[in-house]
Every structure is written in C-alpha cells, then in structure tokens.
Design an enzyme around this catalytic site. Structure first.
Site, PDB file in Angstrom:
ATOM      1  N   ASP A   1       4.299  -1.547  -3.491  1.00  0.00           N
ATOM      2  CA  ASP A   1       3.418  -2.528  -2.730  1.00  0.00           C
ATOM      3  C   ASP A   1       2.647  -3.255  -3.791  1.00  0.00           C
ATOM      4  O   ASP A   1       1.763  -4.208  -3.513  1.00  0.00           O
ATOM      5  CB  ASP A   1       2.572  -1.796  -1.628  1.00  0.00           C
ATOM      6  N   HIS A   2       2.755  -3.008  -5.094  1.00  0.00           N
ATOM      7  CA  HIS A   2       1.878  -3.433  -5.993  1.00  0.00           C
ATOM      8  C   HIS A   2       2.053  -5.005  -6.332  1.00  0.00           C
ATOM      9  O   HIS A   2       1.108  -5.655  -6.738  1.00  0.00           O
ATOM     10  CB  HIS A   2       2.150  -2.900  -7.448  1.00  0.00           C
ATOM     11  N   GLY A   3       2.905  -5.637  -5.789  1.00  0.00           N
ATOM     12  CA  GLY A   3       3.097  -6.918  -5.923  1.00  0.00           C
ATOM     13  C   GLY A   3       2.072  -7.927  -5.511  1.00  0.00           C
ATOM     14  O   GLY A   3       1.865  -8.965  -5.759  1.00  0.00           O
ATOM     15  N   VAL A   4       1.502  -7.435  -3.920  1.00  0.00           N
ATOM     16  CA  VAL A   4       0.468  -7.954  -3.525  1.00  0.00           C
ATOM     17  C   VAL A   4      -0.990  -7.833  -4.305  1.00  0.00           C
ATOM     18  O   VAL A   4      -1.476  -8.752  -4.597  1.00  0.00           O
ATOM     19  CB  VAL A   4       0.078  -7.372  -2.152  1.00  0.00           C
ATOM     20  N   SER A   5      -1.166  -6.545  -4.588  1.00  0.00           N
ATOM     21  CA  SER A   5      -2.303  -6.320  -5.418  1.00  0.00           C
ATOM     22  C   SER A   5      -2.421  -6.680  -6.847  1.00  0.00           C
ATOM     23  O   SER A   5      -3.438  -7.032  -7.416  1.00  0.00           O
ATOM     24  CB  SER A   5      -2.840  -4.799  -5.283  1.00  0.00           C
TER      25      SER A   5
ATOM     26  N   TYR B   1      -8.760   6.718  -0.517  1.00  0.00           N
ATOM     27  CA  TYR B   1      -9.377   7.064  -1.879  1.00  0.00           C
ATOM     28  C   TYR B   1     -11.030   7.010  -1.707  1.00  0.00           C
ATOM     29  O   TYR B   1     -11.478   6.213  -0.888  1.00  0.00           O
ATOM     30  CB  TYR B   1      -8.936   5.905  -2.680  1.00  0.00           C
TER      31      TYR B   1
ATOM     32  N   LYS C   1      -2.256  10.501   1.560  1.00  0.00           N
ATOM     33  CA  LYS C   1      -1.789  10.184  -0.105  1.00  0.00           C
ATOM     34  C   LYS C   1      -3.480  10.339  -0.488  1.00  0.00           C
ATOM     35  O   LYS C   1      -4.139   9.278  -0.288  1.00  0.00           O
ATOM     36  CB  LYS C   1      -1.299   9.042  -0.434  1.00  0.00           C
TER      37      LYS C   1
ATOM     38  N   GLY D   1      -0.249   8.684  -8.300  1.00  0.00           N
ATOM     39  CA  GLY D   1       0.133   8.875  -9.898  1.00  0.00           C
ATOM     40  C   GLY D   1      -0.909   8.009 -10.420  1.00  0.00           C
ATOM     41  O   GLY D   1      -0.983   8.611 -11.719  1.00  0.00           O
TER      42      GLY D   1
ATOM     43  N   ARG E   1       3.817   3.251 -10.502  1.00  0.00           N
ATOM     44  CA  ARG E   1       4.123   3.060 -11.796  1.00  0.00           C
ATOM     45  C   ARG E   1       4.696   4.234 -12.762  1.00  0.00           C
ATOM     46  O   ARG E   1       5.602   3.791 -13.528  1.00  0.00           O
ATOM     47  CB  ARG E   1       2.908   2.466 -12.494  1.00  0.00           C
TER      48      ARG E   1
END
Length: 277
Positions: free
Chosen positions: A23-27, A142, A171, A196, A225
């Site tokens: 989902d990192h493409g957004v952030s 988190y 998570k 990770g 990643r």
C-alpha cells in the site's frame, strides 16, 4: 463455520500469516519494487505469500486475480501531509466485498495526534461493519505521536487498543527482543503479526527478527519493503514462508535465498525511479 472463518483461511496458511503489504504507493509514491504492481504481486505470489495487501485501485488494475489471499487497505495519508500520523478512511467494507477482497485493513496511530479520537471512532465502526458482513479485519496499530516513543509498553498498548476495538489480526512493530514481544502478544486478545519497517541490508537479520517474533507467539508477518525491495522478492517470500509455515530454522531458510530457482528477479526500475526525482 462462517464467512469470516472462510475468508480468514484464504489469507492464512495453516493459521500462519505471510502477508506482503504493498500500500506504500499512496503514502510514499511509486518506490522501488512496486512500480509494476502486476509483476510485484506475481513474484510474491510465486514465493508463497499467504496474502497481499493493496488499495482498491490496485485490485481493479491487476490483470489477473492473485491465487493468494487479497486484503484491501482503506486507510490513507501521504508523507507530505501536515499531520503525517493522521490516516483517513477512503473506502468501505461493501466496496471490498464488491472487489472480491478476502479481508479489510485499516491503520491507526496511537500517541498524541489530534486525529487519534477520529481514527479510533472509525476503527470501531469499521469493525462492526466487518462483523456484519463476515469480513476479517487486520488493524495496523502503531504507537506514533508526540506523547510516545514506540517503547514495548506503548506498542503493547496500541495493539491492545486495536484488539479491544474489534480487530481480527493486529499488525505492530517488533519490539526488539522476545521477552517484550511476548508481552505484546500475550496482552493482545487477537493474533499478532509483525511489521517490517525500513529495508534491512542483511537478509539474516530479517529472518532472525521473524524467527524471534514467532518464538514470542506471533502468527507471522506483514512485511513490505524487506520483501518487495529485495533483489529476489520471490525467494525472500519463500524463505520467510518456510520459516513461518513450515517451521524450518533460520539457517535452512537462508539457504533458499542462495538457490535462485523460483523465478525471475524483480527489476528495480532504476531509470524510472531516477526520472521521477
């Protein structure tokens, strides 16, 4: 047997999780490893991922449905935001059902952001919707904000919040040692998977971290990643799966990374990355 149980089995293998979030493409934007999403998903699928975690637009864009489980992430926020800890809800359970997702994912940050109450309220509502539709819910919990330092106790608190408000899987970051991670797992009312974090340079460090987390009682991983930015994402996925699902040793799992038998190496698209800078 109910719908949530059936779908949970689609994102787990023998009760263990080998989840690869992309989902990192957004952030973060189109970072190395997830520029070509069809190829990225195909490689981790080939390596034995139990599920991939992506946003709704990626689900729509995939050329073929993955054979592994599919988790739809519905929280969003970019690295450019004034409040980087604020995550907003960008979809819903009904959309996940329409797109064929096997589970839903939301992100909540606990620890001082002005938006913390809103994120908790949204989590509670989404958890109720997931229960009503039989959709498993993974919560990325988190300890982030001006009032926390991401200590083991704070990580345990964030995980507990997610579990108490309706998560089916939580998570959270690895705390750094087995004893403190065991506190997180033991005090959370639902299964825990570890995140990770930044890309590690040494594969053996990733494998040892995961092995320690499993010893502490985690059911697996949700690593991004350290898998999709690996030189061979398929092999890294296979090594982690063998450790998590098959219970092999760190040493035996590391041997998989030397075999190079599973498939093509994912190109890092260095020219494309440079063009984006």
């Amino acid at each position: 047997m109910d719908g949530k149980t059936v779908r949970m089995n689609r994102i787990l293998r023998s009760g263990k999780a080998v989840i690869v979030p992309m989902d990192h493409g957004v952030s973060e934007g189109p970072i190395a490893g997830i520029i070509d999403m069809n190829r990225a998903v195909s490689l981790v699928e080939r390596g034995g991922a139990s599920a991939v975690l992506v946003h709704k637009g990626i689900i729509r864009s995939l050329k073929t449905p993955p054979s592994c489980g599919m988790i739809m992430h519905i929280s969003a926020g970019t690295k450019y935001a004034e409040d980087k800890n604020k995550k907003v809800i960008v979809s819903c359970v009904d959309q996940a059902v329409r797109l064929g997702a096997d589970a839903l994912s939301v992100h909540v940050n606990i620890g001082g952001s002005a938006s913390e109450p809103d994120m908790m309220e949204e989590l509670g509502k989404i958890a109720d919707d997931c229960d009503a539709t039989g959709m498993p819910l993974l919560v990325m919990a988190y300890a982030r904000g001006k009032n926390v330092t991401s200590s083991p106790l704070e990580i345990a608190h964030a995980a507990r919040v997610a579990g108490e408000l309706g998560a089916d899987i939580v998570k959270c970051p690895y705390t750094g040692d087995i004893k403190s991670m065991k506190l997180v797992v033991d005090s959370c009312p639902v299964p825990v998977v570890i995140a990770g974090g930044p890309k590690c340079e040494d594969d053996i460090d990733v494998l040892r971290m995961v092995d320690d987390a499993m010893t502490a009682g985690a059911i697996g991983i949700s690593l991004g990643r350290n898998i999709f930015q690996h030189e061979t994402p398929d092999l890294m996925t296979a090594a982690l799966r063998s450790l998590i699902v098959d219970g092999v040793s760190v040493e035996d799992a590391s041997e998989i990374l030397k075999e190079n038998l599973i498939g093509p190496v994912l190109s890092m698209h260095r020219a494309e990355i440079e063009a984006l800078r």
